[in-house]
Design an enzyme around this catalytic site. Structure first.
Site, PDB file in Angstrom:
ATOM      1  N   HIS A 119       0.839  -1.205   0.000  1.00  0.00           N
ATOM      2  CA  HIS A 119       0.000   0.000   0.000  1.00  0.00           C
ATOM      3  C   HIS A 119       0.873   1.254   0.000  1.00  0.00           C
ATOM      4  O   HIS A 119       2.085   1.189   0.231  1.00  0.00           O
ATOM      5  CB  HIS A 119      -0.926   0.020   1.221  1.00  0.00           C
ATOM      6  CG  HIS A 119      -2.091  -0.904   1.093  1.00  0.00           C
ATOM      7  ND1 HIS A 119      -2.038  -2.229   1.476  1.00  0.00           N
ATOM      8  CD2 HIS A 119      -3.349  -0.709   0.611  1.00  0.00           C
ATOM      9  CE1 HIS A 119      -3.204  -2.802   1.241  1.00  0.00           C
ATOM     10  NE2 HIS A 119      -4.012  -1.910   0.721  1.00  0.00           N
ATOM     11  N   LYS A 149      -0.686   4.946   4.513  1.00  0.00           N
ATOM     12  CA  LYS A 149      -1.561   3.997   5.211  1.00  0.00           C
ATOM     13  C   LYS A 149      -1.015   3.746   6.607  1.00  0.00           C
ATOM     14  O   LYS A 149       0.171   3.446   6.773  1.00  0.00           O
ATOM     15  CB  LYS A 149      -1.670   2.686   4.432  1.00  0.00           C
ATOM     16  CG  LYS A 149      -2.677   1.711   5.027  1.00  0.00           C
ATOM     17  CD  LYS A 149      -2.930   0.541   4.088  1.00  0.00           C
ATOM     18  CE  LYS A 149      -3.897  -0.468   4.674  1.00  0.00           C
ATOM     19  NZ  LYS A 149      -5.232   0.136   4.935  1.00  0.00           N
TER      20      LYS A 149
END
Length: 250
Positions: free
Chosen positions: A142, A146
């Site tokens: 990600h 995040k």
């Protein structure tokens, strides 16, 4: 027309959801909740959910776990179905969600992508068949903003695998030191960098062969589409806890 109260409306996902809703004639974002105001918004934005006076049919949450209590209290008082797309809930928060579902309709999914949920359904059918002869590893990637690791989606996939296997298994988050891998381990590895929207790969590694299931999200729009589908579905549901399997009839 289903009217939605969007929590986290000024974030990247919030803006994507609004953009996606503009393409549909079955749903509209009628109001939003966010700590940041958006001067160009086409709907009223409140900084606190209790300030919202706009009638809505569904609450859609794409914010942070610390918003949960306020959302559930507001939804219960107004008798409004809830769609939770936030990840990183604590065990106590998950218990609160289950308790809420006894008297109210609520939806919770770690990933709103149709593709991820199809893969998750596949894992329910193949994990027990492959476990004896294959080692299982999960890799998720990600963007660098995040905050939770591993991702809620990685845990969703991992929990599905664990629940499908009769033997006791345990997660190993990354590896270091000097020791062999135990067959009962399910490796979970988190990578964070750049602007990666989301990648999840499940590896079944056996003797002389490897099976890989991989999903790559190229745009946040895939999550927005799934979230809006969930809102349409939840607008007419009775009390209970629902997920994407219910929405997609898997």
């Amino acid at each position: 027309m289903i009217k939605v109260l969007l929590i986290g409306c000024s974030g990247k996902m919030g803006k994507m959801i609004y953009s996606s809703s503009e393409k549909l004639d079955t749903i509209e974002i009628s109001a939003g909740i966010d700590r940041k105001s958006d001067a160009i918004s086409k709907f009223p934005i409140f900084t606190n959910i209790n300030e919202c006076t706009i009638p809505v049919d569904v609450i859609l949450d794409f914010s942070r776990p610390d918003s949960l209590d306020g959302i559930l209290e507001f939804a219960a008082s107004k008798k409004i179905p809830v769609v939770l797309c936030t990840t990183g809930y604590s065990e106590d928060q998950i218990k609160s969600i289950k308790l809420f579902s006894e008297k109210n309709p609520i939806f919770r999914s770690a990933n709103m992508s149709i593709g991820i949920n199809v893969i998750n359904n596949i894992l329910k059918n193949i994990s027990s068949l492959l476990y004896e002869d294959f080692d299982i590893e999960i890799i998720e990637k990600h963007h660098n903003q995040k905050v939770d690791a591993p991702s809620g989606t990685a845990l969703l996939l991992g929990d599905t695998i664990k629940d499908s296997i009769n033997e006791n298994t345990q997660y190993v988050h990354g590896r270091n030191g000097n020791h062999k891998r135990e067959h009962s381990e399910i490796g979970v590895h988190a990578i964070r960098g750049g602007t990666i929207v989301g990648e999840h790969e499940i590896i079944f590694a056996g003797e002389g062969e490897i099976i890989e299931l991989k999903h790559t999200a190229l745009s946040r729009e895939v999550f927005a589409v799934g979230a809006l589908k969930a809102c349409v579905f939840m607008a007419k549901q009775k009390p209970g806890l629902y997920n994407m399997d219910n929405v997609l009839n898997l």
